[in-house]
Design a protein around this motif. Structure first.
Motif, PDB file in Angstrom:
ATOM      1  N   ASP A 127       0.838  -1.194   0.000  1.00 42.86           N
ATOM      2  CA  ASP A 127       0.000   0.000   0.000  1.00 42.86           C
ATOM      3  C   ASP A 127       0.876   1.248   0.000  1.00 42.86           C
ATOM      4  OD1 ASP A 127      -2.913   1.016   0.575  1.00 42.86           O
ATOM      5  OD2 ASP A 127      -1.626   2.109   1.977  1.00 42.86           O
ATOM      6  N   GLY A 178      -5.560  -7.233   1.711  1.00 44.12           N
ATOM      7  CA  GLY A 178      -4.568  -6.912   2.730  1.00 44.12           C
ATOM      8  C   GLY A 178      -4.244  -8.104   3.627  1.00 44.12           C
ATOM      9  N   GLN A 221     -12.792  -7.336   4.489  1.00 43.47           N
ATOM     10  CA  GLN A 221     -12.409  -6.831   3.178  1.00 43.47           C
ATOM     11  C   GLN A 221     -13.407  -7.339   2.131  1.00 43.47           C
ATOM     12  OE1 GLN A 221      -8.036  -6.829   2.378  1.00 43.47           O
ATOM     13  NE2 GLN A 221      -7.971  -8.125   4.204  1.00 43.47           N
ATOM     14  N   LEU A 266      -7.047  -6.114  -4.663  1.00 44.56           N
ATOM     15  CA  LEU A 266      -6.030  -6.229  -3.616  1.00 44.56           C
ATOM     16  C   LEU A 266      -6.649  -6.729  -2.320  1.00 44.56           C
ATOM     17  CD1 LEU A 266      -4.168  -2.869  -4.318  1.00 44.56           C
ATOM     18  CD2 LEU A 266      -3.395  -5.176  -4.924  1.00 44.56           C
ATOM     19  N   GLN A 310      -0.166  -6.313   0.614  1.00 43.59           N
ATOM     20  CA  GLN A 310      -1.379  -6.668  -0.105  1.00 43.59           C
ATOM     21  C   GLN A 310      -1.067  -7.742  -1.138  1.00 43.59           C
ATOM     22  OE1 GLN A 310      -3.961  -2.776  -0.574  1.00 43.59           O
ATOM     23  NE2 GLN A 310      -1.949  -2.473  -1.467  1.00 43.59           N
TER      24      GLN A 310
END
Length: 105
Positions: free
Chosen positions: A25, A45, A88, A43, A36
């Motif tokens: 990032d 993380g 996410q 993407l 990532q």
């Protein structure tokens, strides 16, 4: 978890650093990597840890590197623990990243 195979001179102490990865990032630093994995433009993380409890982050500075003490000169396994952050919203896919380990002795 992943395993690194490390062989150093008997009795030596080494530092094992892990870089920020190929898809870091924009806010990522060597001391506080924001790693990532990528699947195309998507993407995901994740974090790398020195312990299974995920309390000691693994970075790319002297303070965030793992210490390795060589008992003898044969190869030993060092475990890297990974964790994907929850919450996410990314599509299903095959996500990957490349992280370089540097051993200083």
């Amino acid at each position: 978890a992943a395993t690194l195979s490390v062989a150093c001179t008997e009795g030596s102490t080494s530092l094992i650093a892990l870089d920020q990865g190929a898809n870091a990032d924009a806010t990522s630093t060597d001391a506080a990597p924001v790693r990532q994995m990528a699947s195309g433009a998507d993407l995901l993380g994740y974090s790398l840890w020195q312990d299974s409890a995920h309390t000691v982050a693994w970075g790319n500075t002297a303070d965030t590197s793992a210490t390795y003490d060589a008992v003898d000169s044969s190869a030993s396994s060092v475990t890297v623990y990974g964790q994907i952050s929850g919450g996410q919203s990314v599509p299903a896919g095959s996500y990957a990243d490349t992280v370089v380990a540097e051993i200083t002795f």
